[in-house]
Design a protein around this motif. Structure first.
Motif, PDB file in Angstrom:
ATOM      1  N   ARG A  75      61.587  16.174 -47.964  1.00 10.32           N
ATOM      2  CA  ARG A  75      62.062  17.614 -48.262  1.00 10.32           C
ATOM      3  C   ARG A  75      63.357  17.382 -49.040  1.00 10.32           C
ATOM      4  N   GLU A  76      63.968  18.726 -49.381  1.00 13.62           N
ATOM      5  CA  GLU A  76      64.951  18.620 -50.219  1.00 13.62           C
ATOM      6  C   GLU A  76      66.102  18.446 -49.561  1.00 13.62           C
ATOM      7  N   ASP A  77      66.364  18.326 -48.185  1.00 13.32           N
ATOM      8  CA  ASP A  77      67.702  17.852 -47.819  1.00 13.32           C
ATOM      9  C   ASP A  77      67.211  16.814 -47.011  1.00 13.32           C
ATOM     10  N   ALA A  78      68.191  15.801 -46.646  1.00 12.91           N
ATOM     11  CA  ALA A  78      67.741  14.567 -45.930  1.00 12.91           C
ATOM     12  C   ALA A  78      69.078  13.976 -45.081  1.00 12.91           C
ATOM     13  N   ALA A 108      70.856   8.536 -57.781  1.00  8.65           N
ATOM     14  CA  ALA A 108      69.591   8.500 -58.651  1.00  8.65           C
ATOM     15  C   ALA A 108      68.284   8.239 -58.041  1.00  8.65           C
ATOM     16  N   LEU A 109      68.516   7.540 -56.853  1.00  9.58           N
ATOM     17  CA  LEU A 109      67.260   7.564 -55.876  1.00  9.58           C
ATOM     18  C   LEU A 109      67.052   8.891 -55.241  1.00  9.58           C
ATOM     19  N   LEU A 110      67.974   9.649 -54.538  1.00  8.64           N
ATOM     20  CA  LEU A 110      67.695  10.940 -54.058  1.00  8.64           C
ATOM     21  C   LEU A 110      67.282  11.871 -55.339  1.00  8.64           C
ATOM     22  N   GLU A 111      67.629  11.869 -56.506  1.00  7.05           N
ATOM     23  CA  GLU A 111      67.162  12.663 -57.403  1.00  7.05           C
ATOM     24  C   GLU A 111      65.343  11.979 -57.473  1.00  7.05           C
ATOM     25  N   HIS A 112      65.172  10.950 -57.524  1.00  2.64           N
ATOM     26  CA  HIS A 112      63.806  10.691 -57.594  1.00  2.64           C
ATOM     27  C   HIS A 112      63.054  11.098 -56.489  1.00  2.64           C
ATOM     28  N   LEU A 113      63.527  11.073 -55.265  1.00  2.31           N
ATOM     29  CA  LEU A 113      62.910  11.649 -54.181  1.00  2.31           C
ATOM     30  C   LEU A 113      62.951  13.138 -53.884  1.00  2.31           C
ATOM     31  N   GLY A 114      63.475  13.918 -54.705  1.00  2.00           N
ATOM     32  CA  GLY A 114      63.794  15.152 -54.768  1.00  2.00           C
ATOM     33  C   GLY A 114      64.462  15.821 -53.799  1.00  2.00           C
ATOM     34  N   VAL A 115      65.585  14.948 -53.452  1.00  3.56           N
ATOM     35  CA  VAL A 115      66.641  15.605 -52.250  1.00  3.56           C
ATOM     36  C   VAL A 115      67.561  15.954 -52.916  1.00  3.56           C
ATOM     37  N   ARG A 116      68.158  17.370 -52.859  1.00  7.04           N
ATOM     38  CA  ARG A 116      69.326  18.080 -53.421  1.00  7.04           C
ATOM     39  C   ARG A 116      70.621  18.148 -52.625  1.00  7.04           C
ATOM     40  N   ARG A 117      70.557  17.946 -51.079  1.00  6.38           N
ATOM     41  CA  ARG A 117      71.539  17.953 -50.369  1.00  6.38           C
ATOM     42  C   ARG A 117      71.240  16.801 -49.324  1.00  6.38           C
ATOM     43  N   VAL A 118      72.510  15.998 -48.806  1.00  4.78           N
ATOM     44  CA  VAL A 118      72.317  15.173 -47.842  1.00  4.78           C
ATOM     45  C   VAL A 118      73.355  15.125 -46.895  1.00  4.78           C
ATOM     46  N   ARG A 119      73.226  14.562 -45.443  1.00  6.26           N
ATOM     47  CA  ARG A 119      74.227  14.338 -44.868  1.00  6.26           C
ATOM     48  C   ARG A 119      74.261  12.794 -44.728  1.00  6.26           C
ATOM     49  N   LEU A 120      75.663  12.173 -44.596  1.00 10.91           N
ATOM     50  CA  LEU A 120      75.691  10.977 -44.610  1.00 10.91           C
ATOM     51  C   LEU A 120      75.961  10.453 -43.206  1.00 10.91           C
ATOM     52  N   VAL A 121      75.562   9.136 -42.964  1.00 11.88           N
ATOM     53  CA  VAL A 121      75.968   8.366 -41.766  1.00 11.88           C
ATOM     54  C   VAL A 121      75.963   6.757 -42.345  1.00 11.88           C
TER      55      VAL A 121
END
Length: 334
Positions: free
Chosen positions: A55-58, A131-144
């Motif tokens: 999905r677009e958020d991860a 760049a990996l997130l762009e490839h996966l189609g992710v636009r927003r992330v939460r980091l842990v």
């Protein structure tokens, strides 16, 4: 940006949660990645795991120094149904860092600089992650991220503030103290003095002493495991052998150097507006809790919480207690 996925490593989405398999993608095939050292690099390979439906958020998990992308293997208290990282509720991604040795491009595969391996930075690693997130189609992330992963989270907050919604930083300061740099310097000196594996074993023994606490070793390594051999001696030798079997000394040198040279200023830290949960560990001798708290205090939107454990820096892996609940609540915005 054009990316190439190696078909042998693809995982059908329906099977990803049941049997997570490492995937591999080649990025920067046409437009190079410019490293902080000035070197331009093409064809950067990234090994990663995903959990849940894309999905677009991860939630992006950032692993520790000698970790890898297989979160289900090393953090089972955090990944799974009802856990902070629940694949049924969201998309979870973890990638091996640039310069590691678990599938992503290693130091030996990069163009040399000055007759040696190209020096890498945590910011370089964040750019590859973006760049990996762009490839996966992710636009927003939460980091842990914990340990090195926590320091890498700071690099993400500075390098990619537009992508990060919130971040959990566990057992990590924003920059290394002379104490932490000194420990890594001793480890790299051991590798330089005894290349071929023996130095890496010693480096791991040095690190293990900083990953636990005197109280932890008193509880777990007292007495002898064999006649005439203290338990702590056998334990450190075992840890050295185990790392030697799975890790690369060039990666160890590159990653510890990247950590040591990541020194954001107070002004840079004050510019971070992302909500952050910073977690200190009461008995951590590598990154004392006061140091973790002091870095968090510079962030305008940070809160600090302390894990009370005798097991030192590694407590977030071996004695998590209430940490999963705290992290889960924060990721949900509570």
């Amino acid at each position: 940006m054009t990316a190439l996925i190696h078909p042998a490593h693809q995982t059908p989405p329906a099977a990803a949660d049941r049997c997570p398999v490492q995937q591999t993608v080649t990025l920067f095939r046409h437009e190079p990645l410019l490293l902080d050292c000035g070197q331009a690099v093409n064809d950067v390979r990234v090994a990663y795991h995903t959990y849940g439906e894309a999905r677009e958020d991860a939630t992006l998990v950032l692993h520790a120094l000698t970790g890898n992308s297989a979160v289900h293997e090393w953090w089972p208290e955090f990944l799974g149904k009802g856990c902070p990282l629940d694949p049924e509720l969201g998309f979870v991604v973890c990638a091996n860092v640039l310069g590691g040795c678990a599938g992503s491009t290693s130091p030996g595969e990069l163009p040399p600089v000055g007759g040696g391996d190209a020096p890498l930075s945590l910011r370089d690693m964040a750019r590859v992650g973006r760049a990996l997130l762009e490839h996966l189609g992710v636009r927003r992330v939460r980091l842990v991220g914990g340990s090195m992963g926590g320091m890498l989270a700071y690099a993400w907050l500075l390098e990619c503030p537009d992508l990060v919604e919130r971040a959990v930083i566990i057992g990590a300061p924003a920059r290394h103290s002379p104490w932490a740099i000194g420990l890594n310097t001793a480890a790299r000196s051991a590798i330089q003095a005894a290349p071929g594996g023996e130095g890496l074993k010693v480096a791991r023994q040095i690190a293990m002493l900083s990953y636990r606490s005197p109280q932890s070793f008193a509880l777990t390594q007292a007495g002898q495991r064999a006649p005439g051999t203290p338990a702590i001696t056998s334990y450190l030798q075992y840890q050295g052998e185990k790392l030697h079997a799975r890790f690369c000394e060039r990666s160890y040198v590159a990653l510890t150097w990247a950590m040591d040279t990541f020194q954001p200023t107070d002004a840079e830290l004050r510019s971070i507006r992302t909500p952050v949960l910073a977690v200190g560990i009461s008995s951590d001798v590598l990154y004392p809790p006061a140091e973790v708290q002091a870095c968090a205090a510079l962030l305008p939107c940070a809160q600090y919480w302390e894990l009370d454990s005798v097991h030192g820096h590694d407590a977030f892996l071996m004695d998590a207690q209430d940490l999963p609940e705290r992290v889960g609540a924060f990721l949900r915005g509570h």
